[in-house]
Scaffold this active site. Structure first.
Site, PDB file in Angstrom:
ATOM      1  N   GLY A 128       0.819  -1.214   0.000  1.00  0.00           N
ATOM      2  CA  GLY A 128       0.000   0.000   0.000  1.00  0.00           C
ATOM      3  C   GLY A 128       0.850   1.260   0.000  1.00  0.00           C
ATOM      4  N   SER A 130       2.399   2.377  -2.780  1.00  0.00           N
ATOM      5  CA  SER A 130       2.423   2.896  -4.151  1.00  0.00           C
ATOM      6  C   SER A 130       3.648   2.501  -4.954  1.00  0.00           C
ATOM      7  CB  SER A 130       2.344   4.425  -4.121  1.00  0.00           C
ATOM      8  OG  SER A 130       1.045   4.828  -4.230  1.00  0.00           O
ATOM      9  N   SER A 132       3.619   0.585  -7.451  1.00  0.00           N
ATOM     10  CA  SER A 132       3.256   0.575  -8.878  1.00  0.00           C
ATOM     11  C   SER A 132       3.238   1.989  -9.448  1.00  0.00           C
ATOM     12  CB  SER A 132       1.916  -0.121  -9.093  1.00  0.00           C
ATOM     13  OG  SER A 132       0.901   0.574  -8.431  1.00  0.00           O
ATOM     14  N   ASP A 182      -1.623   9.179  -5.691  1.00  0.00           N
ATOM     15  CA  ASP A 182      -0.331   8.495  -5.672  1.00  0.00           C
ATOM     16  C   ASP A 182       0.653   9.061  -6.700  1.00  0.00           C
ATOM     17  OD1 ASP A 182      -1.543   6.828  -3.784  1.00  0.00           O
ATOM     18  OD2 ASP A 182      -2.290   5.492  -5.327  1.00  0.00           O
TER      19      ASP A 182
HETATM   20  C1  GLA Z   1      -5.288   4.186  -3.472  1.00  0.00           C
HETATM   21  C2  GLA Z   1      -5.557   4.954  -4.770  1.00  0.00           C
HETATM   22  C3  GLA Z   1      -5.563   6.466  -4.518  1.00  0.00           C
HETATM   23  C4  GLA Z   1      -6.478   6.831  -3.348  1.00  0.00           C
HETATM   24  C5  GLA Z   1      -6.206   5.944  -2.140  1.00  0.00           C
HETATM   25  C6  GLA Z   1      -7.185   6.179  -1.027  1.00  0.00           C
HETATM   26  O1  GLA Z   1      -3.996   4.437  -3.014  1.00  0.00           O
HETATM   27  O2  GLA Z   1      -4.563   4.653  -5.727  1.00  0.00           O
HETATM   28  O3  GLA Z   1      -5.942   7.146  -5.700  1.00  0.00           O
HETATM   29  O4  GLA Z   1      -7.815   6.787  -3.739  1.00  0.00           O
HETATM   30  O5  GLA Z   1      -6.241   4.568  -2.486  1.00  0.00           O
HETATM   31  O6  GLA Z   1      -7.021   7.448  -0.490  1.00  0.00           O
END
Ligand code: GLA
Length: 392
Positions: A128, A130, A132, A182
């Site tokens: 979680g 990011s 990617s 992200d």
């Molecule tokens: C993921 C999505 C983001 C956002 C978050 C929640 O990370 O990629 O765009 O919506 O969830 O805040």
């Protein structure tokens, strides 16, 4: 070896020539402002020191070749693809991320040439954080760089435009209906700051966030779980928000005022009320936290982080046992506040911890996981770091 050095070194070794350049982009944590981005709302992420690096060289034959080098050092080669032939659905697996970016840049008419890409990174995958988006942002800068384009704040293409192309890649090529949080974090964050982004207007403010100087740390607790519901639930929540906005006659939940919220909610079907309550109160919490940070009152933000978690757990219902155990244990052991970060259903939590409580909080989280019969989490201190850039 850093991801940048490793990508460059592997490029030379595996492809037997020299890359034209190396670009990298970081993972992120979101300090607060969760599930607000696709509601045109407010977010406050910062970049992690962990990065994905892409060593790249232009190819004259229009082919895109992609190699990723994992933690084990073993290279994985994707099947080469002609950039001109890329279409949604034409590439699956990890290669869809870099291919989608090449497709989006081709569609936008900004970069259409072929390239060799060698990728290496240390953003924990599936946590979680990011990874990617770090990959996609680094690829975007690399492909633009090979085309002689260096995005910046003032001239086109701006970093905000690049974020939209990466979003297009993610939404329409990879097939995940995510917002702008992200990519913007990965592209636009700067060291020692959190990025206050108004997703609707695109306005950005770098808000000083030097936790260490205030005797604090942001502890990341990676639950090392990702529940299978994550993807479908994300889309469901998003559709719920859109339905609520339509019923209320506003373009997005961003437009629902906090004043008079109880009456607004009463006009909605019961299942949509908690979603709206979360989004409206979360935007308010972002503003409160930004105000505290601007005043240098870092320790004051703790309770708002915990309130955000409660709202995500009870109203938005995107938390899970692993995240709740981490948050409760951290707060119980002296964290000033804690919350899940990112989409939820696994992934990571963050805790704001006075440095002299750091060991106690880590121990308490480990013990709580043991007692709850959960696999050991991975924990590290997150230092707000630089956004995407050309490294070599
Ligand atoms: C993921 C999505 C983001 C956002 C978050 C929640 O990370 O990629 O765009 O919506 O969830 O805040």
């Amino acid at each position: 070896m850093s991801p940048v050095d490793r990508a460059a070194e592997r490029f030379r070794r595996l492809l037997d020539h020299t890359p034209d350049g190396v670009w990298s982009a970081p993972g992120r944590v979101n300090l607060i402002g969760e599930h607000t981005d696709y509601n045109d709302g407010l977010v406050l992420p910062f970049a992690l020191p962990h990065r994905v690096a892409v060593a790249a060289a232009a190819r004259a034959d229009g082919q895109l070749t992609m190699i990723t080098v994992g933690d084990d050092g073993v290279p994985q080669r994707a099947r080469p693809a002609a950039v001109s032939g890329l279409e949604p659905g034409s590439v699956t697996g990890w290669a869809a991320f870099p291919s989608g970016v090449a497709w989006a840049l081709r569609e936008a008419g900004v970069a259409e040439g072929g390239a060799d890409l060698v990728i290496s990174g240390d953003v924990p995958a599936g946590a979680g954080l990011s990874s990617s988006h770090a990959l996609q942002c680094a690829v975007a800068l690399a492909l633009l760089g090979l085309a002689g384009v260096a995005p910046d704040e003032d001239s086109s293409p701006t970093l905000a435009e690049v974020a939209r192309w990466v979003q297009r890649s993610e939404n329409d090529f990879v097939g995940a209906p995510t917002g702008l949080l992200d990519q913007t974090a990965s592209l636009c964050c700067v060291a020692a700051h959190a990025l206050f982004l108004d997703v609707r207007s695109g306005a950005r403010e770098q808000v000083p966030f030097d936790a260490a100087a205030a005797g604090l740390e942001v502890l990341v607790i990676d639950t090392r779980t990702k529940h299978s519901l994550a993807d479908s639930a994300y889309g469901e929540r998003r559709r719920g928000c859109e339905r609520a906005a339509a019923l209320l006659g506003v373009p997005a939940l961003r437009d629902v005022p906090a004043a008079g919220l109880a009456e607004t909610l009463a006009a909605l079907p019961e299942d949509l009320r908690p979603l709206v309550r979360h989004v409206v109160t979360e935007n308010e919490r972002v503003l409160t936290v930004v105000t505290a940070l601007r005043a240098g009152a870092l320790a004051d933000i703790g309770p708002h982080l915990t309130a955000s978690h409660t709202s995500l757990r009870d109203d938005y219902r995107v938390s899970c046992r692993e995240l709740d155990v981490a948050v409760d244990a951290a707060v119980g052991a002296g964290a000033l506040g804690a919350r899940m970060t990112g989409g939820g259903f696994g992934g990571s939590a963050i805790a704001l911890v006075p440095v002299d409580r750091s060991d106690a909080v880590r121990e308490a989280v480990s013990t709580a996981y043991d007692r709850a019969d959960l696999g050991a989490p991975r924990m590290f201190t997150a230092v707000p770091s630089a956004g995407a850039r050309r490294d070599a």
